[in-house]
Enzyme design. Structure first.
Site, PDB file in Angstrom:
ATOM      1  CB  THR A  56     -15.334  11.086  23.722  1.00  0.00           C
ATOM      2  OG1 THR A  56     -14.864  12.216  24.451  1.00  0.00           O
ATOM      3  CG2 THR A  56     -15.286  11.381  22.235  1.00  0.00           C
ATOM      4  CB  ALA A  91     -22.641  -3.373  17.241  1.00  0.00           C
ATOM      5  CG  HIS A  92     -19.586  -8.155  19.270  1.00  0.00           C
ATOM      6  ND1 HIS A  92     -19.139  -9.444  19.418  1.00  0.00           N
ATOM      7  CD2 HIS A  92     -20.021  -7.783  20.490  1.00  0.00           C
ATOM      8  CE1 HIS A  92     -19.272  -9.826  20.675  1.00  0.00           C
ATOM      9  NE2 HIS A  92     -19.803  -8.834  21.356  1.00  0.00           N
ATOM     10  CB  ALA A 123     -24.485  -6.663  25.423  1.00  0.00           C
ATOM     11  CB  THR A 124     -20.735  -6.313  29.420  1.00  0.00           C
ATOM     12  OG1 THR A 124     -20.598  -7.618  28.857  1.00  0.00           O
ATOM     13  CG2 THR A 124     -20.333  -6.348  30.881  1.00  0.00           C
ATOM     14  CB  CYS A 175     -18.408 -14.367  28.899  1.00  0.00           C
ATOM     15  SG  CYS A 175     -18.825 -13.065  27.752  1.00  0.00           S
TER      16      CYS A 175
END
Lengths: 376, 392, 134
Positions: free
Chosen positions: A235, A198-199, A70-71, A322
């Site tokens: 990648t 996702a996390h 997200a960052t 954070c």
């Protein structure tokens, strides 16, 4: 067994998500950009995940770009919309995540007017002020989060979108905390861009997405290789992307039952909290995520309380992970107009899919004991 | 199926996978490394242990390692971050970058992007072996040169640049040096305690670690200064924000530890395979070796050959169950002939008719023999099929 | 990993793959064979060259050969035309167009030039045949 009540910081991986990822971790699948068969299989898996992520928020697969989290998504949105353009204004909510806040503030050096959108004590946009602010001159982008990571307060994004669009600006929505905890659709929020992680929804760390409507022009921030239709080089993080897709599919299927369960647990938690004296629940009365409660405990500093709870085997947070350990009070609560002392006293409890009644009861009992110690 | 595309990506080593697994399981080790509670502390301890493992492979200090999402991000951060920190490029304040024509696509794309912002970039042409000499670099330096970015090992042809000799000269001139070492780590000895490189990019998935993670070495003494390219939260000493993925960084740490442990055996194995394959394929009439043939100038793990007189796509297709690359994986979806081979002076047709073989720890001599036989047969067959006059 | 089949790893259309692998009718005729008309289309710079040789008995093709330099699709086009031409007369041969080749071999849009190469080579043979008849 430690009690983990910090799911807004990060969630464990759902075992089913891990199973989906395993073949892509230990298998011989290649670099998704290679032409040979392994590369093709990798590419197919990425496209299937793109469909799963899109489906969770009612978006088109073509609107989904994968990032490292997200960052990166928030940085890509803010910088990608402003880079190389004649500077105007950029607005973001006073209670946004540091990724938006700092990405936005970094634009000042490039000549942009950067302003915060006022948030009231209930955690909601101060609508009259926002109306005035957004119509005061040209705006390139306004950013708001759908659900706040600390208080869990849910913003009326559709309403904000109308004002933002009336001002001729684009609307970016940070939906990291809302996804998987609240049913919503990309289209209904009125957002032009939206970020996901996702996390926070039982997927792996290290992967996120930026959703971008086709009419939005964005300049790339990670140059090289031309992956993600040229928007984001590098990648592809194959296993993590597959895990993100699996997590989104599970979240879409299970969000209803998750909410029902969390609502029960949160009611139990807040009933217990209200029975104690000196507790302030932030965003009380506002629409909130069913898994999140942030509250102040009079006479305690949140960080001290957090450490005391940690010694008892209970993991909570004093705000966003954070900002942990910075010694600064929650900028979210300050942004809502709370004083520093109250903001310092905050802790955040965020529930997960496996949280039990017994864990809530244990938390309440330990909290009650700790408060008695202070009183004594 | 024979996979000879390890320079594009390696599979995860089983031991790396085992090291990662506890951080993917729901019980206990799933914390956010930025959290200040038990699960967070455990995650952070794992992240710091992995940082020491990465540092140790390259002779650096752990505090000099910044985690990123991969070598592409590392290269972007190094080049853009170094220029931005110095307030460059800015009107009236010229900024010059020296790099080469055969860098990885992400370095070239980043440089082109900086050109659009006003920077001046010199793209050095390599010699016929694909190497850029320290003399050529030094000759391109001007008083405005802010950064030199040069890869240690070329990903397509394995040419090894003489970074050890270049770095001290640049240090003497006070010019910052960034080295893309994605293909060099684990393939040749890197000792940053001895070689004054300022910034060095690494990738995990080229050395049996996971995809989605890389690192940037940022020298502390003298301090290499960068402006962050990803804001929010102030992770990684403020140079790179974003929640770290412990399973990924633990995997990269384990991969680096393994690479250090196996270093000599790996190099002996790869160069043995490379030489065996070349011994067989040099029998093909007209075959051309792209890149240097000689010991320390050639990376051990890859071999790039051109087969004049055959069309590249047909050649690759004719190899059926053998996965090789026709250049760097990042650009192989496009039919364009490799810009690296073009920079070496190969014409389009020869560049197109090239194969990059790259070797892994589990590649066997028997596989090499099968590959050699297949390539020899198929090249002969496609040449037989061709109506073109024999030119090789 | 059963879906990762060793055959046809790049996912060519089945007929292209079959003809590329077997390349039936590849080669050319010996110099002393009578009734052979051959012609070429394409350029090395475009990375596709097709040479078609048809042996006529009267106005019927009785045998055919091809040589090709190019991608698998262009090799398949050569093999296909060489097989298809047998037993046909010039009038029938002139009816084969690129679109027919694309349909028969499932040649994708981005490889349409391979089908054109086939049409061009066949037309060149027919032009030469007419010249020789005249």
């Amino acid at each position: 067994m430690p009690i983990y009540l910090d799911h807004n910081a990060t969630t464990p991986l759902d075992p089913r998500v891990l199973n989906a990822m395993l073949p892509y971790l230990s298998g011989p699948y290649g670099n998704a950009s290679s032409v040979h068969r392994y590369g093709r299989a990798a590419r197919d898996a990425i496209e299937a995940a793109r469909v799963q992520v899109a489906a969770l928020v009612g978006a088109e697969a073509s609107e989904v770009s994968f990032t490292s989290g997200a960052t990166e998504s928030n940085n890509l949105a803010i910088k990608g919309l402003t880079e190389g353009r004649a500077p105007t204004r950029l607005l973001y909510g006073a209670t946004e995540h540091p990724a938006i806040l700092e990405a936005a503030e970094s634009r000042r050096a490039h000549g942009w007017g950067v302003e915060t959108i006022a948030i009231d004590a209930a955690g909601l946009v101060d609508w009259p002020a926002f109306q005035t602010q957004s119509s005061r001159g040209p705006v390139r982008v306004a950013a708001l989060m759908l659900a706040n990571n600390e208080t869990g307060v849910i913003q009326d994004c559709a309403r904000a979108a109308r004002m933002v669009h009336a001002a001729g600006a684009l609307f970016h929505v940070d939906a990291v905390q809302a996804a998987g905890k609240l049913p919503f659709s990309f289209a209904e929020t009125g957002a032009d861009l939206m970020c996901l992680s996702a996390h926070k929804l039982y997927g792996p760390k290290g992967v996120g997405a930026l959703l971008v409507k086709s009419h939005v022009e964005l300049t790339t921030q990670l140059h090289g290789g031309g992956q993600e239709r040229g928007l984001r080089g590098g990648t592809e993080n194959l296993a993590a992307i597959v895990g993100f897709g699996a997590a989104c599919e599970l979240a879409a299927a299970e969000v209803g039952q998750r909410i029902a369960r969390w609502t029960e647990l949160t009611t139990r938690l807040e009933t217990g909290l209200r029975a104690l004296s000196g507790i302030t629940i932030f965003g009380d009365g506002s629409p909130r995520l069913s898994n999140t409660a942030q509250f102040g405990v009079a006479g305690w500093e949140g960080e001290a309380l957090l450490m005391a709870l940690d010694r008892k085997g209970i993991a909570v947070s004093s705000g966003s992970a954070c900002a942990s350990g910075t010694g600064e009070p929650s900028h979210v609560l300050l942004g809502m107009g709370w004083d520093r002392d109250t903001a310092f006293s905050a802790i955040r409890v965020s529930l997960g899919v496996a949280t039990t009644d017994a864990e809530i009861d244990r938390f309440l009992a330990v909290l009650g004991d700790l408060r008695l110690q202070v009183a004594a | 199926m024979i996979y000879l595309d390890y320079a594009a990506t390696t599979p995860l080593d089983e031991r790396v996978f085992e090291a990662m697994l506890p951080y993917l399981k729901p019980d206990g080790l799933h914390g956010n490394p930025a959290s200040t509670h038990g699960p967070g502390f455990k995650a952070r301890a794992a992240v710091e242990a992995a940082r020491r493992q990465v540092a140790s492979l390259i002779g650096a200090d752990a505090s000099e390692i910044i985690w990123t999402s991969g070598a592409t991000e590392s290269n972007n951060l190094a080049i853009k971050g170094a220029l931005e920190f110095r307030g460059l490029p800015k009107a009236g304040k010229p900024a010059h970058i020296v790099t080469s024509k055969t860098e990885h696509k992400c370095v070239l794309d980043t440089c082109r992007h900086l050109e659009t912002l006003g920077a001046r970039v010199t793209y050095l042409k390599p010699d016929a072996d694909g190497r850029v000499s320290p003399e050529a670099v030094m000759a391109a330096i001007t008083p405005d040169t802010a950064l030199v970015s040069l890869m240690w090992v070329n990903n397509e042809i394995g040419a090894v640049n003489d970074i050890e000799r270049l770095a001290p000269s640049l240090r003497e001139r006070g010019v910052m040096l960034h080295v893309d070492a994605a293909q060099a780590a684990g393939k040749l000895a890197i000792d940053l305690a001895a070689v004054p490189i300022d910034l060095l990019s690494l990738s995990a998935h080229k050395l049996y670690g996971p995809k989605g993670v890389g690192a940037l070495f940022v020298r502390r003494k003298p301090r290499a200064r960068l402006s962050p390219q990803m804001h929010g939260g102030g992770h990684e000493q403020g140079m790179r924000s974003g929640t770290l993925a412990p399973h990924q960084v633990v995997g990269m740490g384990a991969a680096c530890a393994l690479a250090a442990e196996r270093f000599e055996a790996d190099i002996a194995h790869w160069s043995g395979l490379r030489d065996a394959l070349w011994t067989r394929l040099r029998e093909v009439p007209g075959v051309l070796r792209n890149g240097p043939a000689e010991g320390t100038r050639a990376a051990p793990h890859l071999l790039n050959l051109s087969f004049p007189g055959v069309e590249g796509e047909a050649l690759r297709a004719s190899l059926g169950g053998i996965a090789v690359s026709s250049g760097s994986a990042c650009s192989s979806a496009t039919a364009e002939p490799s810009y690296v081979l073009r920079a070496l002076g190969r014409d389009d047709e020869t560049a197109n008719a090239s194969l990059r073989f790259s070797f892994g720890r589990k590649t066997t001599l028997a596989e090499i023999e099968t590959v050699a036989r297949t390539v020899i047969e198929q090249v002969a067959w496609l040449r037989e099929l061709s109506p073109l006059p024999r030119t090789w | 990993m059963s879906e990762l089949d060793d055959s046809n790893p790049f996912g060519y259309a089945p007929e292209i793959w079959r003809l590329f692998q077997r390349a039936p009718n590849a080669g050319s005729f010996a110099d002393d064979v009578q009734g052979v008309v051959s012609a070429e289309a394409g350029t090395p710079a475009a990375r596709s060259v097709l040479r078609l040789a048809l042996r006529f008995d009267g106005d019927r093709v009785v045998d055919a050969r091809f040589r090709a330099y190019g991608c698998p699709a262009s090799i398949a086009v050569g093999a296909y035309i060489a097989g298809w031409a047998q037993g046909r007369n010039p009038q029938e041969l002139s009816l084969l167009k690129a679109a027919d080749l694309r349909a028969a071999l499932e040649i994708p849009e981005d490889r349409a030039h391979c089908a054109l190469l086939g049409e061009d080579a066949l037309r060149a043979v027919l032009t030469r045949y007419k010249e020789q008849q005249a």
